[in-house]
Design a protein around this motif. Structure first.
Motif, mmCIF file in Angstrom:
data_model
loop_
_atom_site.group_PDB
_atom_site.id
_atom_site.type_symbol
_atom_site.label_atom_id
_atom_site.label_comp_id
_atom_site.label_asym_id
_atom_site.label_seq_id
_atom_site.Cartn_x
_atom_site.Cartn_y
_atom_site.Cartn_z
ATOM 1 N N ASP A 103 0.832 -1.200 0.000
ATOM 2 C CA ASP A 103 0.000 0.000 0.000
ATOM 3 C C ASP A 103 0.868 1.254 0.000
ATOM 4 O O ASP A 103 0.557 2.242 -0.667
ATOM 5 N N ARG A 143 2.275 1.724 -3.507
ATOM 6 C CA ARG A 143 1.204 2.169 -4.407
ATOM 7 C C ARG A 143 0.899 3.652 -4.186
ATOM 8 O O ARG A 143 0.709 4.411 -5.138
ATOM 9 N N HIS A 144 0.868 4.062 -2.930
ATOM 10 C CA HIS A 144 0.626 5.467 -2.603
ATOM 11 C C HIS A 144 1.715 6.361 -3.194
ATOM 12 O O HIS A 144 1.421 7.389 -3.808
#
Length: 290
Positions: free
Chosen positions: A15, A18-19
């Motif tokens: 995550d 991806r951020h």
């Protein structure tokens, strides 16, 4: 938060990356360039000593600031800025899926912004970064960064809106209000341009949508979800910046101020202010309330 040497859940690791890719993609307009920026940010992270990493209380925020700084440098350098500001062909967006991606239209609009304006807008409006994070990336004070983001919003609005008469503007706004009040998604979508975009400014103070929403049907769904009927919620027309807009109240408190940019008979951009700091003036007691 983890300390140096502690394991991190794989979901958190993925995550986080991806951020960071999304931040770089929005700032540079290129998925390929974003990959290189994120790789460089992680190289800087592992270039720290164990003691330096242990002093970073929030690695994700630290990495976001590094990514933002690298992107800003790339946008600023004359020999690399032009390439960085130009989005890749639409095929790049299709390869990673339209859902959740920055639209090619919005990326092209962002090209017109000065690098510091683009950075302030992307970090503040798209990702809801804290004022301190934005200031750290841009290298200016928090008030100066707020002004940069405001200038970016005004520029984007000027690109998307076309003059309509105050009367026609008010008619469309009233029609939008009624469609929202009736929870009529079809009617609301018909009032929005197919490529309409909605921006939700929560200022990082509440869980508003963190990225713009593209496409008339998706904007309609987002608005209806935000303004879903509730006995303590009301939606009224009100003058906003000299033209008809919408004000949503929860009990007696203004919870959202919505401005609409209209071209002809369709809404092309929706600006939803949810940031409590920006709504403070709206909720200030009037003399008649005392």
């Amino acid at each position: 938060m983890e300390h140096a040497g502690e394991a991190v859940p794989i979901a958190e690791l993925l995550d986080e990356r991806r951020h960071l890719l999304e931040v770089a993609h929005w700032m540079l307009g290129s998925r390929v360039s974003a990959e290189g920026v994120v790789d460089e940010a992680y190289r800087q992270w592992y270039g720290l000593t164990d003691g330096q990493r242990a002093r970073v209380t929030t690695p994700r925020a630290w990495l976001t600031q590094v990514v933002g700084g690298i992107c800003l440098d790339r946008l600023t350098l004359p020999d690399r800025g032009e390439e960085a500001r130009r989005p890749r062909p639409d095929t790049e967006v299709r390869e990673t899926g339209v859902e959740g991606e920055a639209s090619a239209v919005l990326l092209r609009a962002l090209e017109s912004l000065a690098p510091a304006e683009r950075a302030a807008f992307v970090l503040n409006d798209v990702f809801g970064a804290s004022p301190g994070t934005v200031a750290g990336v841009v290298g200016q004070s928090e008030p100066q960064c707020a002004e940069l983001a405001d200038r970016a919003r005004r520029s984007l609005r000027a690109q998307g809106a076309h003059p309509t008469s105050p009367r026609r503007h008010a008619e469309v706004v009233n029609a939008v209000r009624q469609a929202c009040a009736d929870a009529d998604s079809g009617r609301l979508a018909s009032l929005l341009a197919p490529d309409a975009t909605a921006y939700f400014d929560g200022g990082g103070k509440l869980r508003a949508l963190s990225r713009p929403v593209d496409g008339g049907e998706r904007v309609a769904r987002s608005l209806l979800t935000l303004l879903s009927r509730h006995p303590r919620t009301t939606l009224d027309t009100h003058s906003v910046n000299g033209r008809a807009g919408l004000v949503a109240r929860y009990d007696d408190q203004v919870a959202a101020v919505i401005t609409l940019d209209i071209a002809g008979s369709h809404v092309v951009q929706v600006w939803v202010v949810l940031n409590p700091d920006k709504l403070r003036e709206w909720n200030r007691p009037r003399p008649s309330d005392a």
